[in-house]
Design a protein around this motif. Structure first.
Motif, PDB file in Angstrom:
ATOM      1  N   UNK A  17      -8.230   2.390  14.093  1.00  0.00           N
ATOM      2  CA  UNK A  17      -7.610   3.009  12.928  1.00  0.00           C
ATOM      3  C   UNK A  17      -6.261   2.375  12.678  1.00  0.00           C
ATOM      4  N   UNK A  18      -5.891   2.321  11.404  1.00  0.00           N
ATOM      5  CA  UNK A  18      -4.578   1.841  11.016  1.00  0.00           C
ATOM      6  C   UNK A  18      -3.810   2.950  10.314  1.00  0.00           C
ATOM      7  N   UNK A  19      -2.496   2.948  10.485  1.00  0.00           N
ATOM      8  CA  UNK A  19      -1.628   3.916   9.824  1.00  0.00           C
ATOM      9  C   UNK A  19      -1.324   3.378   8.422  1.00  0.00           C
ATOM     10  N   UNK A  20      -1.855   4.053   7.392  1.00  0.00           N
ATOM     11  CA  UNK A  20      -1.839   3.550   6.023  1.00  0.00           C
ATOM     12  C   UNK A  20      -0.438   3.433   5.437  1.00  0.00           C
ATOM     13  N   UNK A  21      -0.176   2.288   4.824  1.00  0.00           N
ATOM     14  CA  UNK A  21       1.067   2.044   4.096  1.00  0.00           C
ATOM     15  C   UNK A  21       1.010   2.581   2.671  1.00  0.00           C
ATOM     16  N   UNK A  22      -0.163   2.540   2.057  1.00  0.00           N
ATOM     17  CA  UNK A  22      -0.295   2.739   0.613  1.00  0.00           C
ATOM     18  C   UNK A  22      -1.142   3.957   0.266  1.00  0.00           C
ATOM     19  N   UNK A  23      -0.994   4.409  -0.992  1.00  0.00           N
ATOM     20  CA  UNK A  23      -1.845   5.463  -1.520  1.00  0.00           C
ATOM     21  C   UNK A  23      -3.223   4.889  -1.814  1.00  0.00           C
ATOM     22  N   UNK A  24      -4.233   5.694  -1.852  1.00  0.00           N
ATOM     23  CA  UNK A  24      -4.255   7.069  -1.359  1.00  0.00           C
ATOM     24  C   UNK A  24      -4.320   7.089   0.170  1.00  0.00           C
ATOM     25  N   UNK A  25      -4.147   8.230   0.736  1.00  0.00           N
ATOM     26  CA  UNK A  25      -4.172   8.445   2.199  1.00  0.00           C
ATOM     27  C   UNK A  25      -2.970   7.814   2.897  1.00  0.00           C
ATOM     28  N   UNK A  26      -1.898   7.583   2.177  1.00  0.00           N
ATOM     29  CA  UNK A  26      -0.675   7.028   2.753  1.00  0.00           C
ATOM     30  C   UNK A  26      -0.179   7.932   3.878  1.00  0.00           C
ATOM     31  N   UNK A  27       0.162   7.320   5.004  1.00  0.00           N
ATOM     32  CA  UNK A  27       0.701   8.065   6.138  1.00  0.00           C
ATOM     33  C   UNK A  27      -0.353   8.646   7.064  1.00  0.00           C
ATOM     34  N   UNK A  28      -1.627   8.434   6.763  1.00  0.00           N
ATOM     35  CA  UNK A  28      -2.716   8.884   7.632  1.00  0.00           C
ATOM     36  C   UNK A  28      -3.287   7.699   8.404  1.00  0.00           C
ATOM     37  N   UNK A  54      -8.861  -7.487   8.791  1.00  0.00           N
ATOM     38  CA  UNK A  54      -8.987  -7.829  10.213  1.00  0.00           C
ATOM     39  C   UNK A  54      -8.543  -9.250  10.526  1.00  0.00           C
ATOM     40  N   UNK A  55      -8.369 -10.078   9.487  1.00  0.00           N
ATOM     41  CA  UNK A  55      -8.065 -11.482   9.720  1.00  0.00           C
ATOM     42  C   UNK A  55      -9.303 -12.278  10.094  1.00  0.00           C
ATOM     43  N   UNK A  96     -14.442  -6.477  19.389  1.00  0.00           N
ATOM     44  CA  UNK A  96     -13.171  -6.444  20.113  1.00  0.00           C
ATOM     45  C   UNK A  96     -12.127  -7.128  19.240  1.00  0.00           C
ATOM     46  N   UNK A  97     -11.081  -6.420  18.938  1.00  0.00           N
ATOM     47  CA  UNK A  97     -10.023  -6.924  18.062  1.00  0.00           C
ATOM     48  C   UNK A  97      -8.687  -6.713  18.757  1.00  0.00           C
ATOM     49  N   UNK A  98      -7.863  -7.752  18.797  1.00  0.00           N
ATOM     50  CA  UNK A  98      -6.517  -7.629  19.342  1.00  0.00           C
ATOM     51  C   UNK A  98      -5.603  -6.989  18.315  1.00  0.00           C
ATOM     52  N   UNK A  99      -4.967  -5.890  18.672  1.00  0.00           N
ATOM     53  CA  UNK A  99      -4.129  -5.148  17.721  1.00  0.00           C
ATOM     54  C   UNK A  99      -2.965  -5.978  17.199  1.00  0.00           C
ATOM     55  N   UNK A 100      -2.378  -6.814  18.038  1.00  0.00           N
ATOM     56  CA  UNK A 100      -1.202  -7.592  17.632  1.00  0.00           C
ATOM     57  C   UNK A 100      -1.521  -8.629  16.561  1.00  0.00           C
ATOM     58  N   UNK A 101      -2.785  -9.018  16.435  1.00  0.00           N
ATOM     59  CA  UNK A 101      -3.162 -10.055  15.468  1.00  0.00           C
ATOM     60  C   UNK A 101      -3.586  -9.498  14.113  1.00  0.00           C
ATOM     61  N   UNK A 102      -3.612  -8.176  13.966  1.00  0.00           N
ATOM     62  CA  UNK A 102      -4.107  -7.579  12.724  1.00  0.00           C
ATOM     63  C   UNK A 102      -3.073  -7.652  11.602  1.00  0.00           C
ATOM     64  N   UNK A 103      -3.536  -7.886  10.362  1.00  0.00           N
ATOM     65  CA  UNK A 103      -2.620  -7.958   9.210  1.00  0.00           C
ATOM     66  C   UNK A 103      -1.900  -6.626   8.976  1.00  0.00           C
ATOM     67  N   UNK A 104      -0.682  -6.707   8.474  1.00  0.00           N
ATOM     68  CA  UNK A 104       0.150  -5.521   8.294  1.00  0.00           C
ATOM     69  C   UNK A 104       0.318  -5.113   6.826  1.00  0.00           C
ATOM     70  N   UNK A 105      -0.386  -5.738   5.903  1.00  0.00           N
ATOM     71  CA  UNK A 105      -0.210  -5.429   4.477  1.00  0.00           C
ATOM     72  C   UNK A 105      -0.623  -4.003   4.138  1.00  0.00           C
TER      73      UNK A 105
END
Length: 144
Positions: A17-28, A54-55, A96-105
């Motif tokens: 799961x990622x912590x959403x930056x944008x609407x909708x569901x921002x902050x979830x 995911x890159x 298997x995905x490395x968290x540090x390599x995931x995009x932050x947009x």
């Protein structure tokens, strides 16, 4: 709108799961995903969404369709207050995905969540929790 959601499970049975930056569901906390663009095929959208989220450009054929889900929001991506209705096509991938390599947009943080913790947390959006039954059904039918 039509969207593609990626329900990524690791070998420990945790969901990305990622912590959403944008609407909708921002902050979830939310699964990765994105809208299908006008004129875009589902295959092309799947590869684009997986690359942006995911890159990794993943083929839709490598995923398992969980189903179509109604995602209804009182807010919209632009903050105009008109609401949004997505028909989200949930897709399951064991990866298997490395968290540090995931995009932050789209997400400002990432975490692997145990399904029980997802169910119990009000920080995880209900639309992401809705996929858990289908993932559990996959485990049951596979005997996993």
């Amino acid at each position: 709108m039509v969207s593609i959601d990626l329900v990524i499970e690791n070998a420990e049975g945790e969901i990305l799961l990622g912590l959403r930056n944008n609407r909708p569901a921002q902050g979830f906390w939310f699964v990765q995903g994105g809208r299908v663009q006008r004129g875009e095929s589902l295959d092309a959208a799947f590869e684009r969404v997986s690359r942006e989220e995911l890159g990794l450009a993943i083929s839709r054929g490598d995923a398992r369709l969980l189903g179509a889900y109604d995602h209804l929001y009182e807010e919209d991506v632009f903050g105009a207050g008109i609401g949004t209705h997505y028909v989200a096509l949930g897709h399951y991938l064991r990866l298997e995905v490395g968290l540090a390599s995931l995009p932050m947009a789209q997400h400002r943080d990432y975490r692997w969540w145990h399904p029980d913790a997802m169910r119990a947390s009000g920080e995880v959006h209900a639309n992401s929790r809705a996929y858990l039954d289908a993932v559990g059904d996959l485990h049951f039918t596979r005997g996993a």
